[in-house]
Design a protein around this motif. Structure first.
Motif, PDB file in Angstrom:
ATOM      1  N   ASN A 120      47.305  26.418  47.048  1.00 26.14           N
ATOM      2  CA  ASN A 120      47.824  27.572  47.779  1.00 26.14           C
ATOM      3  C   ASN A 120      47.145  28.857  47.309  1.00 26.14           C
ATOM      4  O   ASN A 120      46.860  29.755  48.118  1.00 26.14           O
ATOM      5  N   MET A 121      46.888  28.958  46.019  1.00 25.79           N
ATOM      6  CA  MET A 121      46.155  30.110  45.496  1.00 25.79           C
ATOM      7  C   MET A 121      44.749  30.151  46.086  1.00 25.79           C
ATOM      8  O   MET A 121      44.263  31.201  46.521  1.00 25.79           O
ATOM      9  N   ALA A 122      44.097  29.002  46.116  1.00 20.71           N
ATOM     10  CA  ALA A 122      42.719  28.923  46.612  1.00 20.71           C
ATOM     11  C   ALA A 122      42.634  29.316  48.089  1.00 20.71           C
ATOM     12  O   ALA A 122      41.672  29.963  48.510  1.00 20.71           O
ATOM     13  N   ILE A 123      43.639  28.954  48.883  1.00 21.00           N
ATOM     14  CA  ILE A 123      43.645  29.266  50.310  1.00 21.00           C
ATOM     15  C   ILE A 123      43.595  30.773  50.551  1.00 21.00           C
ATOM     16  O   ILE A 123      43.013  31.244  51.532  1.00 21.00           O
ATOM     17  N   ASN A 124      44.191  31.542  49.627  1.00 19.07           N
ATOM     18  CA  ASN A 124      44.289  32.996  49.804  1.00 19.07           C
ATOM     19  C   ASN A 124      43.160  33.770  49.141  1.00 19.07           C
ATOM     20  O   ASN A 124      43.173  35.016  49.144  1.00 19.07           O
ATOM     21  N   LEU A 125      42.178  33.085  48.585  1.00 20.17           N
ATOM     22  CA  LEU A 125      41.092  33.775  47.886  1.00 20.17           C
ATOM     23  C   LEU A 125      40.253  34.658  48.816  1.00 20.17           C
ATOM     24  O   LEU A 125      39.739  35.696  48.400  1.00 20.17           O
ATOM     25  N   GLY A 126      40.116  34.263  50.069  1.00 21.06           N
ATOM     26  CA  GLY A 126      39.266  35.003  50.998  1.00 21.06           C
ATOM     27  C   GLY A 126      39.730  36.428  51.255  1.00 21.06           C
ATOM     28  O   GLY A 126      38.922  37.280  51.642  1.00 21.06           O
ATOM     29  N   ALA A 127      41.023  36.695  51.045  1.00 27.96           N
ATOM     30  CA  ALA A 127      41.556  38.034  51.318  1.00 27.96           C
ATOM     31  C   ALA A 127      41.548  38.927  50.081  1.00 27.96           C
ATOM     32  O   ALA A 127      41.890  40.098  50.175  1.00 27.96           O
ATOM     33  N   ILE A 128      41.160  38.396  48.945  1.00 33.35           N
ATOM     34  CA  ILE A 128      41.208  39.160  47.694  1.00 33.35           C
ATOM     35  C   ILE A 128      40.028  40.124  47.612  1.00 33.35           C
ATOM     36  O   ILE A 128      38.904  39.784  47.949  1.00 33.35           O
ATOM     37  N   ARG A 129      40.301  41.331  47.153  1.00 31.32           N
ATOM     38  CA  ARG A 129      39.286  42.342  46.904  1.00 31.32           C
ATOM     39  C   ARG A 129      39.477  42.908  45.497  1.00 31.32           C
ATOM     40  O   ARG A 129      40.607  43.009  45.053  1.00 31.32           O
ATOM     41  N   PRO A 130      38.406  43.244  44.811  1.00 36.04           N
ATOM     42  CA  PRO A 130      37.002  43.152  45.216  1.00 36.04           C
ATOM     43  C   PRO A 130      36.510  41.705  45.235  1.00 36.04           C
ATOM     44  O   PRO A 130      37.207  40.803  44.755  1.00 36.04           O
TER      45      PRO A 130
END
Length: 214
Positions: A120-130
């Protein structure tokens, strides 16, 4: 980014004045576009972590605590089983083995839950900045998933050990099982070392992640 249109120059202006105004308009528009581009770039570099990532990370932490508690209890029980074996108290040893089988199943279930939260953490990596933080987050979740695999391996060896111990205790301390027990414990220790190393790596990567997103 949408830029509002500017009305045409007033027709009563002289043509030369109109040309100068047009030049100023173009220059002004260029400044607006450049400023907008810089704003977008600046915004894109601001730290952002999706709430779903935080929630999955928190749940993963809670699961990890439960796994640690179960593993600590398992180590203590294995010591008690060993002590019962040395004292030829085979009835007590068998009772402890049966108790540990249930705990081992619970630990395996928790390891699977941990794997799900890491995914679940990995799924949301694309929205993380920077972007650098997202890269570190990917490294951390990868380390976590590798850790889970070693936890499951450790769990499987524990299950195998319990089976051999049960055979040994039922046969009143059969000497044939001694070597097998030593081999399994060696593999369990190797898996435990791998888990500890990956856990240290995961924590270090998450510390770097927190620094980048704070």
């Amino acid at each position: 980014m949408n830029v509002k249109k500017v009305s045409d120059p007033i027709r009563k202006y002289l043509k030369s004045a109109g040309r100068r105004r047009k030049a100023l308009y173009v220059a002004g528009l260029a400044v607006i576009l450049l400023a907008g581009g810089w704003y977008w770039y600046d915004q894109s570099q601001k730290a952002y972590v999706p709430p779903d990532f935080f929630e999955a990370r928190n749940r993963a932490g809670e699961v990890s605590v439960r796994i640690l508690q179960l593993t600590d209890a398992s180590v203590q029980t294995l010591r008690l089983i060993s002590a019962a074996d040395e004292k030829s108290n085979y009835k007590r040893g068998l009772d402890l083995v049966l108790e540990e089988v249930d705990r081992n199943e619970a630990a395996r279930a928790e390891a699977i839950k941990l794997s799900e939260e890491l995914k679940n953490m990995a799924i949301n990596l694309g929205a993380i900045r920077p972007e650098k933080a997202a890269q570190i987050g990917l490294q951390a979740t990868t380390s976590g998933l590798e850790l889970v695999q070693h936890l499951i391996n450790y769990n499987n060896y524990t299950q195998e050990l319990l089976g051999v111990l049960q055979t040994r205790l039922k046969s009143n301390g059969s000497p044939e099982t001694r070597q097998r027990i030593e081999q399994i414990i060696l593999r369990m220790n190797q898996e435990a070392e791998a888990v500890n190393e990956l856990n240290d790596r995961y924590k270090e990567e998450m510390r770097e992640f927190d620094q980048l997103t704070s």
